[in-house]
Scaffold this active site. Structure first.
Site, mmCIF file in Angstrom:
data_model
loop_
_atom_site.group_PDB
_atom_site.id
_atom_site.type_symbol
_atom_site.label_atom_id
_atom_site.label_comp_id
_atom_site.label_asym_id
_atom_site.label_seq_id
_atom_site.Cartn_x
_atom_site.Cartn_y
_atom_site.Cartn_z
ATOM 1 N N ASN A 1 -6.707 -0.619 -2.973
ATOM 2 C CA ASN A 1 -6.813 0.758 -3.474
ATOM 3 C C ASN A 1 -5.750 1.082 -4.514
ATOM 4 O OD1 ASN A 1 -7.352 3.826 -3.220
ATOM 5 N ND2 ASN A 1 -5.210 3.608 -2.608
ATOM 6 N N TYR A 25 -8.420 1.742 -18.796
ATOM 7 C CA TYR A 25 -8.507 1.937 -17.338
ATOM 8 C C TYR A 25 -9.871 1.455 -16.819
ATOM 9 C CZ TYR A 25 -9.269 4.506 -12.961
ATOM 10 O OH TYR A 25 -9.585 4.838 -11.671
ATOM 11 N N LYS A 68 -10.996 -1.750 -14.142
ATOM 12 C CA LYS A 68 -11.831 -1.612 -12.943
ATOM 13 C C LYS A 68 -13.147 -2.389 -13.095
ATOM 14 C CE LYS A 68 -9.113 1.252 -10.595
ATOM 15 N NZ LYS A 68 -8.665 1.079 -9.210
HETATM 16 N N1 LIG Z 1 -8.920 10.291 -7.441
HETATM 17 C C1 LIG Z 1 -9.930 9.960 -8.233
HETATM 18 O O1 LIG Z 1 -10.624 10.831 -8.810
HETATM 19 C C2 LIG Z 1 -10.288 8.523 -8.466
HETATM 20 C C3 LIG Z 1 -11.503 8.265 -9.111
HETATM 21 C C4 LIG Z 1 -11.858 6.934 -9.320
HETATM 22 C C5 LIG Z 1 -11.031 5.920 -8.882
HETATM 23 N N2 LIG Z 1 -9.837 6.210 -8.266
HETATM 24 C C6 LIG Z 1 -9.007 5.096 -7.824
HETATM 25 O O2 LIG Z 1 -8.616 5.340 -6.500
HETATM 26 C C7 LIG Z 1 -7.353 4.730 -6.249
HETATM 27 C C8 LIG Z 1 -6.434 5.758 -5.606
HETATM 28 O O3 LIG Z 1 -6.240 6.829 -6.513
HETATM 29 P P1 LIG Z 1 -5.691 8.259 -6.051
HETATM 30 O O4 LIG Z 1 -6.448 9.281 -6.794
HETATM 31 O O5 LIG Z 1 -5.620 8.333 -4.575
HETATM 32 O O6 LIG Z 1 -4.233 8.267 -6.708
HETATM 33 P P2 LIG Z 1 -2.790 7.979 -6.101
HETATM 34 O O7 LIG Z 1 -2.490 8.946 -5.025
HETATM 35 O O8 LIG Z 1 -1.858 7.891 -7.255
HETATM 36 O O9 LIG Z 1 -2.966 6.568 -5.444
HETATM 37 C C9 LIG Z 1 -2.614 5.371 -6.066
HETATM 38 C C10 LIG Z 1 -1.721 4.612 -5.132
HETATM 39 O O10 LIG Z 1 -1.447 3.338 -5.723
HETATM 40 C C11 LIG Z 1 -0.099 3.043 -5.525
HETATM 41 N N3 LIG Z 1 0.372 2.206 -6.610
HETATM 42 C C12 LIG Z 1 0.339 2.473 -7.935
HETATM 43 N N4 LIG Z 1 0.931 1.482 -8.616
HETATM 44 C C13 LIG Z 1 1.333 0.570 -7.703
HETATM 45 C C14 LIG Z 1 2.023 -0.650 -7.789
HETATM 46 N N5 LIG Z 1 2.441 -1.155 -8.956
HETATM 47 N N6 LIG Z 1 2.289 -1.330 -6.652
HETATM 48 C C15 LIG Z 1 1.897 -0.822 -5.450
HETATM 49 N N7 LIG Z 1 1.249 0.326 -5.305
HETATM 50 C C16 LIG Z 1 0.976 1.022 -6.424
HETATM 51 C C17 LIG Z 1 0.634 4.389 -5.503
HETATM 52 O O11 LIG Z 1 1.773 4.353 -4.654
HETATM 53 P P3 LIG Z 1 3.269 4.151 -5.215
HETATM 54 O O12 LIG Z 1 3.389 5.035 -6.425
HETATM 55 O O13 LIG Z 1 4.132 4.536 -4.087
HETATM 56 O O14 LIG Z 1 3.365 2.699 -5.542
HETATM 57 C C18 LIG Z 1 -0.404 5.325 -4.899
HETATM 58 O O15 LIG Z 1 -0.201 5.497 -3.511
HETATM 59 C C19 LIG Z 1 -6.862 4.188 -7.597
HETATM 60 O O16 LIG Z 1 -7.117 2.805 -7.670
HETATM 61 C C20 LIG Z 1 -7.717 4.936 -8.607
HETATM 62 O O17 LIG Z 1 -7.908 4.195 -9.790
HETATM 63 C C21 LIG Z 1 -9.446 7.494 -8.059
#
Ligand SMILES: NC(=O)c1ccc[n+]([C@@H]2O[C@H](COP(=O)([O-])OP(=O)(O)OC[C@H]3O[C@@H](n4cnc5c(N)ncnc54)[C@H](OP(=O)(O)O)[C@@H]3O)[C@@H](O)[C@H]2O)c1
Length: 246
Positions: A85, A150, A154
């Site tokens: 994730n 981005y 994906k």
């Molecule tokens: N929310 C949406 O609308 C949406 C839509 C489509 C896809 N997504 C995908 O869903 C996933 C979660 O997104 P979210 O919206 O929940 O955002 P988020 O809260 O920012 O979650 C992303 C997580 O990834 C971790 N992360 C980022 N870089 C990292 C690294 N280098 N090493 C380890 N961990 C890392 C972050 O934790 P740390 O900063 O503590 O490392 C964070 O907990 C992502 O892959 C995103 O692309 C989200």
């Protein structure tokens, strides 16, 4: 409970979709390993899970750093379920795209995920069972302005999902992906702003609202659990109908 006696590694579990997934998996009986960079966030989620009677621990690791990825793969070597994730989503127009963000996106979203998944997949195959679920995005299915790089990262993960699902078919390991539509996490509010999200909710999704992290977590649970025992190689859009608009 769906995940009793199962161990699951969830990356990016300190916030948003990963946090919701970790909490749901623990409620379903899984022993959860949470990974991410911010130890304080991970520790808070572990405490939340333990307060509900669940089992969890965390490993602080940066998946853009290959040494950290190797260490994480070793610490989680016995997992039954891997949820990829963790991801970053700095949007940029083609004119404004920097090389630094391009590299950071691919190093985190693709290289880190690849080199974490590869050893864990092989261990699952050797044991004869396992499930990998990778979180992609609708931006790799539909054209979306400013999301080219981005979406490209994906799309690579969606392609890897299909490739791994065939390479490991017959070993007892299934490999799938969930492509969320816009989902209200703090990170997305930071990138898009409340107003754009509200606009998206009104005009973008046939269902008339944006998603909740818990709704994405439910789809991840379905693909991770034996409920989807005949499903492999799919990228399931969980997007309020966005990608059906054609
Ligand atoms: N929310 C949406 O609308 C949406 C839509 C489509 C896809 N997504 C995908 O869903 C996933 C979660 O997104 P979210 O919206 O929940 O955002 P988020 O809260 O920012 O979650 C992303 C997580 O990834 C971790 N992360 C980022 N870089 C990292 C690294 N280098 N090493 C380890 N961990 C890392 C972050 O934790 P740390 O900063 O503590 O490392 C964070 O907990 C992502 O892959 C995103 O692309 C989200």
């Amino acid at each position: 409970m769906e995940l009793q006696n199962q161990t699951a590694l969830i990356t990016g579990a300190g916030s948003g979709i990963g946090q919701a997934t970790a909490i749901l998996f623990a409620r379903e009986g899984a022993s959860v390993i949470l990974a991410g960079r911010r130890a304080d966030r991970l520790e808070a989620v572990v405490k939340e899970i333990e307060a509900e009677g669940g089992t969890a621990r965390y490993v602080a690791a940066d998946i853009s750093d290959l040494d950290d990825v190797r260490r994480l793969a070793e610490e989680a070597a016995g997992v039954d379920i891997l949820v990829n994730n963790a991801g970053i989503f700095p949007f940029a127009s083609t004119a404004d795209q920097t090389v630094e963000d391009f590299d950071r996106l691919f190093d985190t979203n693709v290289r880190g995920t690849y080199f974490l998944t590869a050893p864990l997949l092989q261990k699952m195959a050797a044991r004869g069972s396992g499930s990998v679920v990778t979180v992609t995005t609708i931006a790799d299915i539909e054209g979306m302005p400013n999301a080219g790089v981005y979406g490209g990262t994906k799309a690579a993960l969606a392609s890897l999902t299909r490739s791994w699902s065939t390479e490991f078919a017959g070993t007892g390991v299934r490999v799938n992906a969930v492509a969320p539509g816009n989902t209200k996490t703090d990170a997305v509010v930071d990138v898009l702003g409340e107003q754009e999200l509200e606009e998206w909710a009104r005009t973008g999704n046939p269902i008339g609202r944006i998603g909740r992290p818990s709704e994405i977590a439910e789809a991840i649970l379905f693909l991770a659990s034996s409920r989807s025992s005949f499903v492999t190689g799919v990228e399931l859009a969980v997007d309020g109908g966005y990608t059906t608009r054609g």
